[in-house]
Design a protein around this motif. Structure first.
Motif, PDB file in Angstrom:
ATOM      1  N   ALA A  26      32.119  20.360  61.624  1.00  0.00           N
ATOM      2  CA  ALA A  26      33.253  19.754  60.937  1.00  0.00           C
ATOM      3  C   ALA A  26      33.032  19.932  59.441  1.00  0.00           C
ATOM      4  CB  ALA A  26      33.359  18.269  61.290  1.00  0.00           C
ATOM      5  N   VAL A  27      34.010  20.480  58.751  1.00  0.00           N
ATOM      6  CA  VAL A  27      33.863  20.843  57.340  1.00  0.00           C
ATOM      7  C   VAL A  27      34.923  20.124  56.512  1.00  0.00           C
ATOM      8  CG1 VAL A  27      33.852  22.758  55.687  1.00  0.00           C
ATOM      9  CG2 VAL A  27      32.967  23.101  58.011  1.00  0.00           C
ATOM     10  N   ASP A  28      34.503  19.506  55.406  1.00  0.00           N
ATOM     11  CA  ASP A  28      35.413  18.832  54.502  1.00  0.00           C
ATOM     12  C   ASP A  28      36.241  19.866  53.728  1.00  0.00           C
ATOM     13  OD1 ASP A  28      36.074  17.653  51.671  1.00  0.00           O
ATOM     14  OD2 ASP A  28      35.710  15.916  52.956  1.00  0.00           O
ATOM     15  N   VAL A  29      37.565  19.759  53.797  1.00  0.00           N
ATOM     16  CA  VAL A  29      38.441  20.735  53.147  1.00  0.00           C
ATOM     17  C   VAL A  29      38.279  20.720  51.633  1.00  0.00           C
ATOM     18  CG1 VAL A  29      40.859  21.316  52.682  1.00  0.00           C
ATOM     19  CG2 VAL A  29      40.140  20.740  54.998  1.00  0.00           C
ATOM     20  N   SER A  40      31.620  20.728  52.352  1.00  0.00           N
ATOM     21  CA  SER A  40      30.404  20.149  52.921  1.00  0.00           C
ATOM     22  C   SER A  40      30.548  19.981  54.432  1.00  0.00           C
ATOM     23  CB  SER A  40      30.113  18.786  52.281  1.00  0.00           C
ATOM     24  OG  SER A  40      31.173  17.883  52.512  1.00  0.00           O
ATOM     25  N   VAL A  41      29.460  20.197  55.150  1.00  0.00           N
ATOM     26  CA  VAL A  41      29.442  20.057  56.600  1.00  0.00           C
ATOM     27  C   VAL A  41      29.207  18.592  56.947  1.00  0.00           C
ATOM     28  CG1 VAL A  41      28.251  20.702  58.734  1.00  0.00           C
ATOM     29  CG2 VAL A  41      28.642  22.421  56.950  1.00  0.00           C
ATOM     30  N   GLN A  42      30.170  17.979  57.626  1.00  0.00           N
ATOM     31  CA  GLN A  42      30.072  16.575  57.989  1.00  0.00           C
ATOM     32  C   GLN A  42      29.180  16.368  59.199  1.00  0.00           C
ATOM     33  OE1 GLN A  42      34.237  15.698  58.471  1.00  0.00           O
ATOM     34  NE2 GLN A  42      34.597  15.476  56.290  1.00  0.00           N
ATOM     35  N   TRP A  43      29.239  17.277  60.130  1.00  0.00           N
ATOM     36  CA  TRP A  43      28.318  17.301  61.267  1.00  0.00           C
ATOM     37  C   TRP A  43      28.318  18.702  61.869  1.00  0.00           C
ATOM     38  CZ3 TRP A  43      30.848  19.074  65.411  1.00  0.00           C
ATOM     39  CH2 TRP A  43      32.184  18.696  65.632  1.00  0.00           C
ATOM     40  N   ALA A  58      40.393  24.859  63.645  1.00  0.00           N
ATOM     41  CA  ALA A  58      41.340  23.772  63.874  1.00  0.00           C
ATOM     42  C   ALA A  58      41.337  22.857  62.648  1.00  0.00           C
ATOM     43  CB  ALA A  58      40.954  22.985  65.119  1.00  0.00           C
ATOM     44  N   VAL A  59      42.430  22.121  62.463  1.00  0.00           N
ATOM     45  CA  VAL A  59      42.578  21.250  61.304  1.00  0.00           C
ATOM     46  C   VAL A  59      43.028  19.869  61.758  1.00  0.00           C
ATOM     47  CG1 VAL A  59      43.700  20.910  59.078  1.00  0.00           C
ATOM     48  CG2 VAL A  59      43.250  23.226  59.888  1.00  0.00           C
ATOM     49  N   ASP A  60      42.428  18.844  61.164  1.00  0.00           N
ATOM     50  CA  ASP A  60      42.909  17.473  61.309  1.00  0.00           C
ATOM     51  C   ASP A  60      42.779  16.791  59.955  1.00  0.00           C
ATOM     52  OD1 ASP A  60      43.741  14.967  62.477  1.00  0.00           O
ATOM     53  OD2 ASP A  60      41.634  14.358  62.381  1.00  0.00           O
ATOM     54  N   GLU A  99      38.416  29.842  43.276  1.00  0.00           N
ATOM     55  CA  GLU A  99      37.577  29.495  44.418  1.00  0.00           C
ATOM     56  C   GLU A  99      37.095  28.056  44.290  1.00  0.00           C
ATOM     57  OE1 GLU A  99      33.279  30.775  46.328  1.00  0.00           O
ATOM     58  OE2 GLU A  99      34.597  32.375  45.557  1.00  0.00           O
ATOM     59  N   ARG A 100      37.266  27.287  45.353  1.00  0.00           N
ATOM     60  CA  ARG A 100      36.834  25.892  45.359  1.00  0.00           C
ATOM     61  C   ARG A 100      35.478  25.722  46.031  1.00  0.00           C
ATOM     62  NH1 ARG A 100      42.543  22.597  46.523  1.00  0.00           N
ATOM     63  NH2 ARG A 100      43.220  22.673  44.324  1.00  0.00           N
ATOM     64  N   TRP A 101      35.248  26.446  47.114  1.00  0.00           N
ATOM     65  CA  TRP A 101      33.950  26.387  47.774  1.00  0.00           C
ATOM     66  C   TRP A 101      33.825  27.536  48.766  1.00  0.00           C
ATOM     67  CZ3 TRP A 101      34.648  26.051  52.983  1.00  0.00           C
ATOM     68  CH2 TRP A 101      35.781  25.374  53.452  1.00  0.00           C
ATOM     69  N   ARG A 102      32.589  27.774  49.176  1.00  0.00           N
ATOM     70  CA  ARG A 102      32.317  28.770  50.198  1.00  0.00           C
ATOM     71  C   ARG A 102      31.211  28.265  51.103  1.00  0.00           C
ATOM     72  NH1 ARG A 102      29.543  32.914  52.108  1.00  0.00           N
ATOM     73  NH2 ARG A 102      30.735  34.689  52.936  1.00  0.00           N
ATOM     74  N   ALA A 103      31.349  28.490  52.409  1.00  0.00           N
ATOM     75  CA  ALA A 103      30.352  28.069  53.386  1.00  0.00           C
ATOM     76  C   ALA A 103      29.946  29.261  54.238  1.00  0.00           C
ATOM     77  CB  ALA A 103      30.911  26.955  54.275  1.00  0.00           C
ATOM     78  N   ASP A 104      28.642  29.476  54.384  1.00  0.00           N
ATOM     79  CA  ASP A 104      28.140  30.586  55.195  1.00  0.00           C
ATOM     80  C   ASP A 104      28.312  30.270  56.678  1.00  0.00           C
ATOM     81  OD1 ASP A 104      27.357  32.044  52.978  1.00  0.00           O
ATOM     82  OD2 ASP A 104      25.353  31.134  52.945  1.00  0.00           O
ATOM     83  N   ALA A 105      28.860  31.211  57.415  1.00  0.00           N
ATOM     84  CA  ALA A 105      29.068  31.052  58.859  1.00  0.00           C
ATOM     85  C   ALA A 105      29.551  32.380  59.415  1.00  0.00           C
ATOM     86  CB  ALA A 105      30.072  29.938  59.160  1.00  0.00           C
ATOM     87  N   ASN A 106      29.657  32.445  60.733  1.00  0.00           N
ATOM     88  CA  ASN A 106      30.209  33.607  61.426  1.00  0.00           C
ATOM     89  C   ASN A 106      31.373  33.104  62.267  1.00  0.00           C
ATOM     90  OD1 ASN A 106      30.839  35.855  62.899  1.00  0.00           O
ATOM     91  ND2 ASN A 106      28.821  36.094  63.840  1.00  0.00           N
ATOM     92  N   ILE A 107      32.574  33.103  61.685  1.00  0.00           N
ATOM     93  CA  ILE A 107      33.731  32.489  62.327  1.00  0.00           C
ATOM     94  C   ILE A 107      34.516  33.559  63.090  1.00  0.00           C
ATOM     95  CG2 ILE A 107      35.767  31.059  62.002  1.00  0.00           C
ATOM     96  CD1 ILE A 107      33.147  29.767  61.077  1.00  0.00           C
TER      97      ILE A 107
END
Length: 405
Positions: free
Chosen positions: A184-187, A191-194, A165-167, A152-160
């Motif tokens: 926007a999340v850093d792969v 971390s949440v960029q905005w 989408a990916v760029d 595991e590299r990271w985990r972010a709490d959300a309801n997806i």
């Protein structure tokens, strides 16, 4: 070692006990009609104010072969937990996950286990692959694991609720901050960029899409929205075209955004539209009466063609909305791979994974499943092999089947 590439990541459901391979040489011919019936509206600002209709029927033969002997899979993998995550192929490994058990990576050549992870990977949506990172999303958040060893590299709490989408190295998804913000999340770090809270909320479409600096998502009762990928500011909205229509799927060819609709009033489908991602203006609209598409059609854009799956398969010119060809014998969701279009479809002789020529819609070969859900027969395809989830008399498993040459 067999060469592997990430080409498509889709899932198979239903009961498929065994498959039967058929060659492109055929003895039983089927009829396919390539017919165009489209209404194209002029792009914004062209000054014509007129719509054009086109109908160009042509007939051509498609060919299949009578069933041959059933073929055993190259390998199978059947853990104790039920496998539900659609498989993806990463380099020379196949990654899937069970509903309440770990994620698994299996050797694509022989099915031997590479690694497992106990990270939170539950859910039925296919994961997103960005280079050496596999990202799982569900109603509890996002979890990223290393493709090489499953750590595991990271985990972010959300309801997806939609596929992100990916760029590049950035993911875009709605459901952060108590399920109310697009982010926007850093792969690499998670971390949440905005993050921004849209005025009307979002949700309803199967996927969020990114095109030319714009993130596109929907609200099922309201509109399709475009957001600035740099900061999340709303750029435009395209209202639902008719009362009772709800956006159900989004796709992009890198130039335009395509949306298809269901119709909660009639029970059918709404129109198929193409939008300019810069300002949300309508480029063209097809099937406006909603009678030529069934409810909730699926969209796949690939190699200058937009595929629309419902009771048949439309191959649409993305520049003007005209139908290139229509195959009434196939009606599953498209999986493009190596110059071929694969689609699972039900028929009088069971469920078939057809191989089609993308230029003509002609059937060039097929893999025959004795029992399966046509809309669920959506494998991950890499080179000459299809990887799919299936349910047998003994339970659930991941199976690898060699495709006909």
């Amino acid at each position: 070692m067999r060469r592997r590439r990430l080409l498509a990541s889709l899932v198979a459901a239903g009961t498929a006990g065994c498959l039967e391979l058929e060659s492109a040489e055929s003895t039983a011919a089927r009829r396919t009609t390539a017919r165009t019936r489209a209404t194209t509206r002029p792009a914004a600002g062209d000054g014509t104010g007129e719509a054009t209709n086109a109908e160009e029927p042509t007939d051509e033969e498609t060919t299949t072969e009578e069933p041959r002997e059933y073929t055993e899979p190259a390998w199978t993998f059947a853990p104790e937990g039920e496998l539900v995550r659609p498989p993806v192929v990463v380099d020379d490994a196949v990654v899937t996950a069970a509903e309440r058990e770990p994620a698994y990576a299996l050797d694509a050549e022989n099915g031997s286990e590479r690694w497992t992870t106990d990270a939170d990977v539950a859910g039925r949506r296919r994961p997103v692959v960005v280079d050496d990172t596999v990202v799982f999303s569900n109603v509890r958040g996002m979890t990223a694991v290393a493709a090489g060893d499953g750590r595991e590299r990271w985990r972010a709490d959300a309801n997806i609720s939609s596929r992100p989408a990916v760029d590049g190295r950035t993911l875009y998804a709605y459901g952060f901050e108590y399920s109310q913000e697009l982010a926007a999340v850093d792969v690499d770090t998670g971390s949440v960029q905005w993050s921004r809270e849209p005025e009307s909320g979002l949700g309803g479409a199967r996927s969020t899409v990114f095109v030319d600096g714009v993130v596109v998502d929907t609200h099922y009762k309201d509109a399709v929205y475009g957001f600035d990928a740099a900061n999340g500011d709303q750029l435009w909205s395209f209202p639902n075209p008719k009362d009772g229509t709800e956006p159900i799927d989004l796709a992009t060819d890198g130039t335009r955004v395509f949306a298809t609709y269901s119709n909660s009033t009639s029970g059918g489908a709404g129109p198929l539209v193409a939008l300019d991602p810069a300002d949300g203006s309508l480029q063209w609209s097809q099937h406006e009466d909603g009678e030529t598409l069934e409810s909730s059609p699926y969209l796949v854009a690939h190699d200058d063609t937009l595929y629309v799956s419902h009771t048949g398969l439309h191959a649409v010119d993305p520049t003007n909305g005209f139908t290139k060809w229509f195959n009434e014998d196939v009606h599953g969701i498209v999986t493009p791979a190596d110059g071929t279009v694969y689609v699972g479809s039900g028929g009088h002789d069971g469920v078939v994974l057809y191989a089609l020529n993308p230029e003509t819609g002609r059937i060039t070969g097929r893999v025959h499943a004795a029992y399966a859900d046509a809309w669920g027969l959506r494998p991950a395809i890499a080179d000459d092999r299809a990887y799919l989830l299936e349910t047998t008399a003994d339970g659930n498993r991941l199976a690898a089947y060699d495709l006909p040459n």
